[in-house]
Design an enzyme around this catalytic site. Structure first.
Site, mmCIF file in Angstrom:
data_model
loop_
_atom_site.group_PDB
_atom_site.id
_atom_site.type_symbol
_atom_site.label_atom_id
_atom_site.label_comp_id
_atom_site.label_asym_id
_atom_site.label_seq_id
_atom_site.Cartn_x
_atom_site.Cartn_y
_atom_site.Cartn_z
ATOM 1 N N ASN A 1 0.869 -1.182 0.000
ATOM 2 C CA ASN A 1 0.000 0.000 0.000
ATOM 3 C C ASN A 1 0.904 1.229 0.000
ATOM 4 O O ASN A 1 2.120 1.115 0.167
ATOM 5 C CB ASN A 1 -0.974 -0.011 1.183
ATOM 6 C CG ASN A 1 -0.250 -0.013 2.508
ATOM 7 O OD1 ASN A 1 0.535 0.887 2.793
ATOM 8 N ND2 ASN A 1 -0.478 -1.033 3.314
ATOM 9 N N GLY B 1 -2.066 -9.762 3.948
ATOM 10 C CA GLY B 1 -1.890 -10.472 2.678
ATOM 11 C C GLY B 1 -0.437 -10.698 2.309
ATOM 12 O O GLY B 1 0.387 -11.035 3.164
ATOM 13 N N ASP C 1 1.804 -8.550 1.484
ATOM 14 C CA ASP C 1 2.644 -7.540 2.136
ATOM 15 C C ASP C 1 3.064 -8.014 3.531
ATOM 16 O O ASP C 1 4.264 -7.986 3.886
ATOM 17 C CB ASP C 1 1.809 -6.250 2.228
ATOM 18 C CG ASP C 1 2.639 -5.006 2.444
ATOM 19 O OD1 ASP C 1 3.865 -5.080 2.330
ATOM 20 O OD2 ASP C 1 2.027 -3.954 2.722
ATOM 21 N N SER D 1 -3.947 -6.676 -6.200
ATOM 22 C CA SER D 1 -5.288 -6.075 -5.991
ATOM 23 C C SER D 1 -6.423 -7.082 -5.806
ATOM 24 O O SER D 1 -7.562 -6.672 -5.602
ATOM 25 C CB SER D 1 -5.681 -5.104 -7.128
ATOM 26 O OG SER D 1 -4.960 -3.897 -7.027
ATOM 27 N N THR D 2 -6.148 -8.395 -5.870
ATOM 28 C CA THR D 2 -7.270 -9.354 -5.827
ATOM 29 C C THR D 2 -7.632 -9.820 -4.413
ATOM 30 O O THR D 2 -8.517 -10.662 -4.259
ATOM 31 C CB THR D 2 -6.988 -10.598 -6.696
ATOM 32 O OG1 THR D 2 -5.878 -11.316 -6.127
ATOM 33 C CG2 THR D 2 -6.681 -10.222 -8.126
ATOM 34 N N TYR E 1 -7.927 -5.570 -1.735
ATOM 35 C CA TYR E 1 -8.412 -4.532 -2.663
ATOM 36 C C TYR E 1 -9.537 -5.007 -3.592
ATOM 37 O O TYR E 1 -10.009 -4.250 -4.439
ATOM 38 C CB TYR E 1 -7.243 -3.938 -3.457
ATOM 39 C CG TYR E 1 -6.346 -3.013 -2.635
ATOM 40 C CD1 TYR E 1 -6.671 -2.640 -1.332
ATOM 41 C CD2 TYR E 1 -5.172 -2.490 -3.179
ATOM 42 C CE1 TYR E 1 -5.852 -1.799 -0.585
ATOM 43 C CE2 TYR E 1 -4.352 -1.637 -2.442
ATOM 44 C CZ TYR E 1 -4.692 -1.298 -1.144
ATOM 45 O OH TYR E 1 -3.887 -0.456 -0.420
#
Ligand code: AR6
Length: 169
Positions: free
Chosen positions: A24, A32, A34, A122-123, A126
């Site tokens: 982010n 996730g 990250d 992004s899945t 996000y």
């Protein structure tokens, strides 16, 4: 000549020149991919992220851009952090998701990385629909000129693996 490959599992277990992080804008960690990257990669990654926040990215890394740090204890030379767009039903943010892939490859080329592993950006948190994210990811890396020899998508579960497998054919 770039080869696209697919594997199912945890990206932090992969061996590659560069692992892409679905980060982010704060660059200071999250859940996730990250969270997993910072946990397994150790404090050296966060330390370099903090330095980036104190210098080039005082306001954070903008969505669609990418920046590299050390990979710490991971089996890679670099982590390339990129910020995917949050899915929106009312605004088309596809260009930003494509940009994450293009910019990550641009950074990989600058570094001289030959193998790069991507998660399905992004899945998760996000909420980008998997089929559409797979389409954008695969189309973009196919259409981006790069010296990277292997682009590996690392998909966490069956559903993500199958969505990407359908696109790669
Ligand atoms: N290895 C590979 N894929 C994974 C892993 C893993 N260890 N863990 C999750 N996935 P997400 P985003 C899959 O949420 O949607 C963070 O808090 C997951 O199933 O990691 O871009 C950041 O700090 C999904 O398919 O990333 C941001 O705030 C995909 O990776 C935000 O989440 C991406 O899920 C970014 O959200």
């Amino acid at each position: 000549m770039t080869t696209l490959t697919l594997t199912q599992g945890d990206i932090t277990r992969e061996s590659a020149d560069a692992l892409v992080n679905a980060a982010n804008s704060s660059l200071l960690g999250g859940g996730g991919v990250d969270g997993a990257i910072h946990r397994r990669g150790g404090p050296a990654i966060l330390e370099e992220c903090r330095t980036l926040r104190a210098s080039r990215y005082g306001r954070g890394l903008p969505t669609g851009q990418a920046v590299a740090t050390t990979a710490g204890d991971l089996d890679a030379r670099w982590v390339i952090h990129t910020v995917g767009p949050v899915w929106s039903a009312t605004e088309d943010r596809s260009d930003l998701l494509a940009s994450c892939h293009r910019e990550s490859l641009r950074v990989a080329d600058e570094l001289g990385a030959r193998t790069v592993a991507f998660p399905a950006i992004s899945t998760g948190v996000y909420r980008w629909p998997l089929d559409d994210a797979a389409r954008i990811a695969v189309e973009t890396v196919r259409n981006t000129p790069t010296a990277v020899e292997e682009i590996r998508f690392v998909l966490f579960d069956d559903r993500a693996y199958e969505a990407f497998a359908r696109r790669i054919g």
